[in-house]
Write an enzyme that holds these catalytic residues in place. Sequence first.
Site, PDB file in Angstrom:
ATOM      1  N   LEU A  21       5.304   2.111  -4.706  1.00 19.98           N
ATOM      2  CA  LEU A  21       4.298   2.266  -3.777  1.00 19.98           C
ATOM      3  C   LEU A  21       4.153   2.902  -2.779  1.00 19.98           C
ATOM      4  O   LEU A  21       3.586   3.131  -1.422  1.00 19.98           O
ATOM      5  CB  LEU A  21       3.342   0.714  -3.640  1.00 19.98           C
ATOM      6  CG  LEU A  21       2.587   0.206  -4.663  1.00 19.98           C
ATOM      7  CD1 LEU A  21       2.355  -1.253  -4.639  1.00 19.98           C
ATOM      8  CD2 LEU A  21       1.563   0.830  -4.961  1.00 19.98           C
ATOM      9  N   GLY A  22       5.415   2.560  -1.928  1.00 24.58           N
ATOM     10  CA  GLY A  22       5.971   3.650  -0.840  1.00 24.58           C
ATOM     11  C   GLY A  22       7.305   2.557  -0.270  1.00 24.58           C
ATOM     12  O   GLY A  22       7.723   1.727  -1.253  1.00 24.58           O
ATOM     13  N   ALA A  23       7.893   3.634   0.586  1.00 23.90           N
ATOM     14  CA  ALA A  23       9.463   3.168   1.025  1.00 23.90           C
ATOM     15  C   ALA A  23       8.589   3.280   2.828  1.00 23.90           C
ATOM     16  O   ALA A  23       8.592   3.960   3.294  1.00 23.90           O
ATOM     17  CB  ALA A  23      10.111   4.252   0.811  1.00 23.90           C
ATOM     18  N   GLY A  24       9.876   2.336   3.927  1.00 29.41           N
ATOM     19  CA  GLY A  24       9.966   2.125   4.752  1.00 29.41           C
ATOM     20  C   GLY A  24      11.552   2.668   5.432  1.00 29.41           C
ATOM     21  O   GLY A  24      12.005   2.972   4.537  1.00 29.41           O
ATOM     22  N   GLY A  25      11.805   2.525   6.657  1.00 32.12           N
ATOM     23  CA  GLY A  25      12.733   2.797   6.724  1.00 32.12           C
ATOM     24  C   GLY A  25      13.869   1.222   6.349  1.00 32.12           C
ATOM     25  O   GLY A  25      15.387   1.230   6.043  1.00 32.12           O
ATOM     26  N   GLY A  27      12.862  -1.599   3.836  1.00 32.47           N
ATOM     27  CA  GLY A  27      12.576  -1.954   2.372  1.00 32.47           C
ATOM     28  C   GLY A  27      11.545  -0.492   1.343  1.00 32.47           C
ATOM     29  O   GLY A  27      11.185   0.253   2.310  1.00 32.47           O
ATOM     30  N   VAL A  29       8.835  -0.825  -1.385  1.00 33.88           N
ATOM     31  CA  VAL A  29       7.456  -0.972  -2.025  1.00 33.88           C
ATOM     32  C   VAL A  29       7.194  -0.786  -3.577  1.00 33.88           C
ATOM     33  O   VAL A  29       6.785   0.520  -4.181  1.00 33.88           O
ATOM     34  CB  VAL A  29       6.126  -1.747  -1.480  1.00 33.88           C
ATOM     35  CG1 VAL A  29       5.159  -2.312  -2.268  1.00 33.88           C
ATOM     36  CG2 VAL A  29       6.673  -2.059  -0.044  1.00 33.88           C
ATOM     37  N   LYS A  43       8.151  -5.666  -3.028  1.00 27.63           N
ATOM     38  CA  LYS A  43       9.159  -5.631  -1.551  1.00 27.63           C
ATOM     39  C   LYS A  43      10.802  -6.054  -1.567  1.00 27.63           C
ATOM     40  O   LYS A  43      10.787  -6.845  -1.270  1.00 27.63           O
ATOM     41  CB  LYS A  43       8.221  -5.680  -0.025  1.00 27.63           C
ATOM     42  CG  LYS A  43       9.734  -5.071   0.771  1.00 27.63           C
ATOM     43  CD  LYS A  43       8.578  -5.074   2.736  1.00 27.63           C
ATOM     44  CE  LYS A  43       9.695  -4.002   2.942  1.00 27.63           C
ATOM     45  NZ  LYS A  43       8.875  -4.526   4.952  1.00 27.63           N
ATOM     46  N   ASP A 133       3.594  -3.334  14.240  1.00 23.77           N
ATOM     47  CA  ASP A 133       3.306  -2.251  14.281  1.00 23.77           C
ATOM     48  C   ASP A 133       2.163  -2.373  13.004  1.00 23.77           C
ATOM     49  O   ASP A 133       2.369  -1.371  12.082  1.00 23.77           O
ATOM     50  CB  ASP A 133       4.952  -1.787  12.765  1.00 23.77           C
ATOM     51  CG  ASP A 133       5.475  -1.067  12.484  1.00 23.77           C
ATOM     52  OD1 ASP A 133       5.158  -0.064  13.300  1.00 23.77           O
ATOM     53  OD2 ASP A 133       6.102  -0.659  11.143  1.00 23.77           O
TER      54      ASP A 133
END
Length: 596
Positions: A21-25, A27, A29, A43, A133
Site C-alpha cells: 500500500l505504501g512506504a515511508g522513511g 515503515g 504498509v 505496517k 505529520d
Amino acid sequence: MHPLRDGDPRRVGPYRLEGRLGAGGMGEVFLGVSSGGRRVAVKVIRAEHLGRPEFRVRFAREIEAARKVGGFYTAQVVDADPEADEPWMATAYVAGPSLREAAPLDVPGIRALGAALAEGLAAIHASGLVHRDLKPGNVIMSEDGPRIIDFGIARAADATALTSTGAVVGTYAFMSPEQVRADTAGPASDVFSLGCVLAFAATGRAPFDADNVPGIVHRIVSAPPDLTGVPAELRPAIEACLAKEPERRPSPAEAARLLAAPPTRTGRRTVLIGGAAAGAVAVLGVPALLWWWSRDAEGSTPLKKPQPVVLAGGPVATFQLAFTPDSATLVCAGTGQIWRWTVATGRGTAHELGDDGADQLTALSGDGRLLATLRGQGPVRLWDAATGARLRTIMPEVRAYTKALSPDGRTLAAVGAGIELWDTATGRRTGAFAPRNGAPLRLVFDAAGERIAVVGSRGDIQIHDLRARRDIANAVPRRVNVLFTFAPDGRTAASDVPDEPGWTVRILDLQAGKLRELKGHEGRVQGLAFSPDSRVLASAANDGTIRLWNTRTGDHFAKLDWERSDGTTLAFSPDGRLLAAGAGSGNGTVRLWRFP
C-alpha cells in the site's frame, strides 16, 4: 495497491499479505487479510531499521498513540505486536486514493474535507497527542469520508523526549514554523499543517513550495503562503490556520466553523456578502473601531448599545474598511499600507505597499480580498489584501482617481472615458457607460454587484443596472450632498443632506420612491453603513458622534462617542456582530467595541 516484491514478507502475524500500500522513511504498509477474510493495513518497520532501538521505540509509541485515538475520521488499530522480532501494527483498511492523488477538489469538497480533518485532529488532541505529520499522503479519501492515517511521529502534547524539542521530524512542505525550528510543537502545529493540506486540496500544491528544502523552510518561517488559486471564500479560514504564531491559529473546531459555508438566506444574494460590502462608505480616516454585537438571531444586529475596548496598532490614515466573509478579520486600506486585524485576538499586522499604494481614494472590495490604487499618471494597480502582493495593472483610457471595486472584487469601476468596467481577474475592459450628472464624485456598488450608483458633482444620483446595461430612471428623486450607500436588502439606500441647524440622514425606499429623514447630527455626516439584515443604519459625523438608527422605525437607539476628524469610513461585518469605523484624526487609535 502494488504487487508484493521479492523479499517482501508473505505473512505478518495472523495476516496474509496481498500487496503493497505504501512506504515511508520508517515503515512499509501492506494490505493484509485475516483468516476470516477481513482486510487490514499492516505496517512494519523497514528491514534496515530493525536493529536500531530508537526506531523500535518510535514504532511502539506510534502503536500506543494510534490506540488512544478515537473518532470516525482516523483509521482504528485492530491488532499489533510491538515486541515481535519484526514489530507490526494492523489498522482498519481504508479504501480510496490519498489526497495527494485526489487533489484538486472543488469548494464543497474542500469544506467537507476540512470539517472531517478538523474532527479527526480534535479526536487526536483530545487523546493528549499531536499528529505532527498531517500531509496529503496521510489523508485517505474514502467513500464514507476522509481518514487521517500514520501516527509514526505523533507524540504526547507535553512530551520532551526522543522526537520532540530539538529534532526536526515531519514532512517539510507541511510543517509548522515551530516544527522546522525544532521548537515544541503543540496542537496548533497540526492546525498549521491543516491549513497547508487545505491549500493543497484547492490547488494541488503546497503553499510554501520551493525548489529545495532550505527554500521551503525559509518560506514557512518568513514568507506569506502562496494561496494563488485558492477560492476567495476559503482563503480567510486557511489564512487563519497558517498564522506564523501558534497562539493566533484557531482550534480545529474553530477552523471547521470558519470553513463552513455561510447559512443560506432568503432574498437577494447580497446578504451573503453582507453590509461590509453594501454599507462601506469611506472619506478619510485613521483608527479603526469595532463593535462586537451579541446576536438576537443568525446574521441580525441587536438594537442595543455596545461598549468599547482598545485594540492594538493601526495605520497613519484609513481610507476604507471591510471584513472577510467569515467576519474573522478586519481589513483596512491605509496610506501605502494594508492592515489586517484578527478579531478574536485584536492583534493587527501591516503590509507595506510603498508609494504605488499611497492613494487617498483607494478602493477595497467588500470581501476584504482586493485593493485598487492609482498614483499620478500611472495605471490602476490591484493588490492582494491578504499578502500585500501586487497582482496586475489596469490602464483606463483616461485616468481619474475615482474608482470602486464590486463586493466580490471581480469588477473594477473607474472614471475614465466615461465609467469604465474592468474584469480584475483578466485585466480586460468589459464595458462602459456615460455619467449624466456632471463629473462623478463617487462610485458605489450595491451588495450584489448588479447595480452601481454614480454620485455626480451636482448631487444627483445615477443608478446603472450592470446586467441590463441601462440606467434606472428616477431611482433617487432628490439630490444628496456626497454620500450614498445601498442596503443589503436591495431596495433601501441612505444618503446625506445639509440641513438647519445640523445635518440630515435620509433612508430611501428605491422601489416605492419614499424617504424617511433622520435628524440628530449637529455636524457634517461623513460615513454611512447598513447592517447585513438592513435593519440598522450607522452614521458618523464630525460632531464627534456615531449614531445607530432603527431603519424600520427611524428611531435613534444609540449614540457613540467618536473622533472629530476630517472623515470617517464605516463597515459592518457579514454576520452583523461587528461594526468598524475609521477616523481621520491622525492619532492611530484602534478600539474594539463589544456588546455587553
